[in-house]
Design a protein around this motif. Structure first.
Motif, PDB file in Angstrom:
ATOM      1  N   THR A   1      83.083  37.680  19.010  1.00 54.15           N
ATOM      2  CA  THR A   1      83.782  37.231  17.808  1.00 54.15           C
ATOM      3  C   THR A   1      83.728  38.278  16.699  1.00 54.15           C
ATOM      4  OG1 THR A   1      81.875  36.026  16.929  1.00 54.15           O
ATOM      5  CG2 THR A   1      83.315  34.842  18.445  1.00 54.15           C
ATOM      6  N   TYR A   2      84.296  37.954  15.560  1.00 54.26           N
ATOM      7  CA  TYR A   2      84.654  38.884  14.492  1.00 54.26           C
ATOM      8  C   TYR A   2      83.571  39.910  14.144  1.00 54.26           C
ATOM      9  CZ  TYR A   2      88.265  35.392  13.855  1.00 54.26           C
ATOM     10  OH  TYR A   2      89.301  34.529  14.076  1.00 54.26           O
ATOM     11  N   ASP A   3      83.972  41.189  14.136  1.00 59.21           N
ATOM     12  CA  ASP A   3      83.162  42.297  13.637  1.00 59.21           C
ATOM     13  C   ASP A   3      81.866  42.512  14.411  1.00 59.21           C
ATOM     14  OD1 ASP A   3      84.992  42.932  11.618  1.00 59.21           O
ATOM     15  OD2 ASP A   3      84.109  41.473  10.248  1.00 59.21           O
ATOM     16  N   ALA A   4      81.752  41.962  15.592  1.00 60.44           N
ATOM     17  CA  ALA A   4      80.552  42.183  16.402  1.00 60.44           C
ATOM     18  C   ALA A   4      80.590  43.565  17.041  1.00 60.44           C
ATOM     19  CB  ALA A   4      80.431  41.104  17.480  1.00 60.44           C
ATOM     20  N   VAL A   5      79.423  44.031  17.483  1.00 61.18           N
ATOM     21  CA  VAL A   5      79.285  45.315  18.167  1.00 61.18           C
ATOM     22  C   VAL A   5      78.583  45.079  19.496  1.00 61.18           C
ATOM     23  CG1 VAL A   5      78.238  47.613  18.119  1.00 61.18           C
ATOM     24  CG2 VAL A   5      79.195  46.634  16.013  1.00 61.18           C
ATOM     25  N   VAL A   6      79.155  45.604  20.571  1.00 63.18           N
ATOM     26  CA  VAL A   6      78.492  45.599  21.871  1.00 63.18           C
ATOM     27  C   VAL A   6      78.106  47.047  22.166  1.00 63.18           C
ATOM     28  CG1 VAL A   6      78.671  45.089  24.334  1.00 63.18           C
ATOM     29  CG2 VAL A   6      79.863  43.644  22.660  1.00 63.18           C
ATOM     30  N   GLN A   7      76.807  47.318  22.200  1.00 61.37           N
ATOM     31  CA  GLN A   7      76.363  48.683  22.428  1.00 61.37           C
ATOM     32  C   GLN A   7      76.464  49.052  23.901  1.00 61.37           C
ATOM     33  OE1 GLN A   7      72.571  49.454  20.525  1.00 61.37           O
ATOM     34  NE2 GLN A   7      73.556  49.604  18.533  1.00 61.37           N
ATOM     35  N   ALA A   8      76.387  50.360  24.155  1.00 60.32           N
ATOM     36  CA  ALA A   8      76.662  50.907  25.474  1.00 60.32           C
ATOM     37  C   ALA A   8      75.693  50.407  26.541  1.00 60.32           C
ATOM     38  CB  ALA A   8      76.611  52.432  25.423  1.00 60.32           C
ATOM     39  N   GLY A   9      76.246  50.085  27.705  1.00 56.97           N
ATOM     40  CA  GLY A   9      75.435  49.782  28.872  1.00 56.97           C
ATOM     41  C   GLY A   9      74.977  48.346  28.993  1.00 56.97           C
ATOM     42  N   TYR A  10      75.434  47.472  28.121  1.00 57.49           N
ATOM     43  CA  TYR A  10      74.988  46.080  28.173  1.00 57.49           C
ATOM     44  C   TYR A  10      76.089  45.186  28.736  1.00 57.49           C
ATOM     45  CZ  TYR A  10      71.066  47.777  25.520  1.00 57.49           C
ATOM     46  OH  TYR A  10      69.961  48.479  25.128  1.00 57.49           O
TER      47      TYR A  10
ATOM     48  N   LYS B   1      70.044  48.124  31.620  1.00 54.11           N
ATOM     49  CA  LYS B   1      70.916  49.162  31.072  1.00 54.11           C
ATOM     50  C   LYS B   1      70.856  50.448  31.880  1.00 54.11           C
ATOM     51  CE  LYS B   1      71.834  51.884  26.915  1.00 54.11           C
ATOM     52  NZ  LYS B   1      71.596  52.053  25.475  1.00 54.11           N
ATOM     53  N   ALA B   2      69.659  50.853  32.299  1.00 52.32           N
ATOM     54  CA  ALA B   2      69.512  52.117  33.027  1.00 52.32           C
ATOM     55  C   ALA B   2      70.330  52.122  34.310  1.00 52.32           C
ATOM     56  CB  ALA B   2      68.041  52.376  33.328  1.00 52.32           C
ATOM     57  N   GLU B   3      70.510  50.957  34.926  1.00 51.06           N
ATOM     58  CA  GLU B   3      71.288  50.881  36.166  1.00 51.06           C
ATOM     59  C   GLU B   3      72.769  51.190  35.918  1.00 51.06           C
ATOM     60  OE1 GLU B   3      70.824  47.055  37.932  1.00 51.06           O
ATOM     61  OE2 GLU B   3      68.650  47.040  37.696  1.00 51.06           O
ATOM     62  N   ARG B   4      73.203  51.059  34.680  1.00 52.80           N
ATOM     63  CA  ARG B   4      74.619  51.232  34.375  1.00 52.80           C
ATOM     64  C   ARG B   4      74.929  52.617  33.808  1.00 52.80           C
ATOM     65  NH1 ARG B   4      73.593  45.962  31.639  1.00 52.80           N
ATOM     66  NH2 ARG B   4      73.705  44.401  33.302  1.00 52.80           N
ATOM     67  N   GLU B   5      73.958  53.520  33.828  1.00 48.61           N
ATOM     68  CA  GLU B   5      74.221  54.876  33.369  1.00 48.61           C
ATOM     69  C   GLU B   5      75.203  55.572  34.299  1.00 48.61           C
ATOM     70  OE1 GLU B   5      71.914  59.141  32.640  1.00 48.61           O
ATOM     71  OE2 GLU B   5      70.778  57.262  32.554  1.00 48.61           O
ATOM     72  N   ILE B   6      76.121  56.331  33.722  1.00 47.12           N
ATOM     73  CA  ILE B   6      77.099  57.101  34.496  1.00 47.12           C
ATOM     74  C   ILE B   6      76.774  58.580  34.309  1.00 47.12           C
ATOM     75  CG2 ILE B   6      79.549  57.633  34.813  1.00 47.12           C
ATOM     76  CD1 ILE B   6      80.182  54.907  33.569  1.00 47.12           C
ATOM     77  N   PRO B   7      76.126  59.206  35.283  1.00 47.12           N
ATOM     78  CA  PRO B   7      75.739  60.614  35.118  1.00 47.12           C
ATOM     79  C   PRO B   7      76.957  61.527  35.120  1.00 47.12           C
ATOM     80  CG  PRO B   7      75.231  59.853  37.331  1.00 47.12           C
ATOM     81  CD  PRO B   7      75.709  58.656  36.589  1.00 47.12           C
ATOM     82  N   HIS B   8      76.842  62.636  34.417  1.00 44.23           N
ATOM     83  CA  HIS B   8      77.894  63.651  34.447  1.00 44.23           C
ATOM     84  C   HIS B   8      77.243  65.025  34.363  1.00 44.23           C
ATOM     85  CE1 HIS B   8      77.315  62.974  30.054  1.00 44.23           C
ATOM     86  NE2 HIS B   8      77.445  64.293  30.000  1.00 44.23           N
TER      87      HIS B   8
END
Length: 309
Positions: free
Chosen positions: A211-220, A273-280
């Motif tokens: 909902t409004y103005d929320a933030v979803v940080q990376a990997g969650y 979260k660590a399982e969702r890391e995308i290495p490059h």
């Protein structure tokens, strides 16, 4: 929510359908130059065809006219994501052209014609996103990093001024609702060296609402049928059927009626979260630089790059 059926007048609908089909066919044709399709579409949407044809015929135009006419061509523009070192150069070029069309369309008067704009962006999403389901609705002011790392399910609604960061990967399930002003991220910066970037796969599961103005940080992951409250900051997975609020977002209750299939609010869960890391990896000869020449080393730590010289 009760809504009304709204339709355009017959002549307007015919014109809209003919325009959408024409652009869609050209973008689908491998023989077409996407850059040219984008340029010509924007020239016509902004009503600048006469000036553009004069310029293409070699007639004199003012410096301001030339800059304006050149600006319709995405090859004459740069995007912030163009500077990111780890991007796939070949894939990015195509998505850059389509993203330029998406962004510049939002600057036309037609972007406020809801029926026209929703269908135009939906058509563009088919070409720009990695995958886009049926009956999706994309409102005005949506920005993205690349576009080609976004997967969207069926019946998704993304409202005004949402940022979808797909520097890593972003998956949005069926029937998800993302409200105005939401930011969803798929990359993080190192807390000491902000030039070090880690990309992740961020997931919003089926039937979730952010909902409004929320933030979803990376990997969650925002779980199935979960709700993220207004201005909450997601810094951990949100379990399915839970309502999470605050900074950081924490579950305060299970949605009424879903208690039998949801885990208890107080139950601990594993950080994935660590399982969702995308290495490059960057090429060995890649020249790293920081345009601001910042000292990124804490006191007492030797600069490893300098030590190797």
């Amino acid at each position: 929510m009760t809504k009304r059926h709204v339709r355009l007048p017959v002549e307007a609908e015919e014109g809209l359908q003919a325009f959408l089909e024409g652009v869609d066919q050209r973008l689908s044709d491998p023989a077409e130059d996407t850059c040219a399709v984008v340029t010509e579409t924007l020239v016509d949407l902004f009503g600048d065809r006469d000036a553009y044809d004069r310029w293409q015929a070699g007639e004199s135009v003012s410096p301001a006219e030339r800059v304006r006419l050149q600006g319709y061509d995405p090859c004459n523009a740069t995007l912030e994501s163009e500077y990111y070192a780890e991007k796939d150069e070949d894939v990015f070029q195509e998505s850059k052209y389509l993203q330029w069309l998406w962004r510049q369309f939002d600057a036309t008067p037609m972007a406020d014609n809801v029926e026209f704009a929703l269908r135009f962006r939906r058509m563009l999403a088919d070409h720009l996103f990695a995958d886009c389901g049926d009956n999706c609705r994309f409102f005005k002011g949506i920005s993205m990093t690349y576009g080609h790392n976004i997967e969207v399910g069926d019946n998704v609604v993304v409202h005004d001024d949402v940022h979808l960061d797909d520097r890593g990967k972003l998956t949005i399930g069926d029937r998800v609702s993302i409200s105005d002003g939401v930011h969803v991220y798929s990359h993080d910066h190192d807390i000491v060296d902000q030039t070090e970037v880690v990309n992740y796969h961020t997931v919003i599961e089926d039937d979730a609402r952010v909902t409004y103005d929320a933030v979803v940080q990376a990997g969650y992951e925002v779980g199935e049928n979960a709700v993220v409250g207004s201005r909450a900051v997601v810094k951990d997975d949100i379990p399915a059927h839970h309502i999470a609020v605050g900074t950081p977002a924490r579950s305060v209750k299970v949605k009424p009626g879903w208690e039998s299939v949801a885990r208890p609010v107080e139950e601990d869960h594993e950080d994935r979260k660590a399982e969702r890391e995308i290495p490059h990896e960057l090429p060995d000869d890649f020249e790293r630089f920081d345009e601001f020449q910042r000292d990124l080393q804490p006191p007492g730590h030797a600069d490893t790059d300098a030590a190797d010289d």
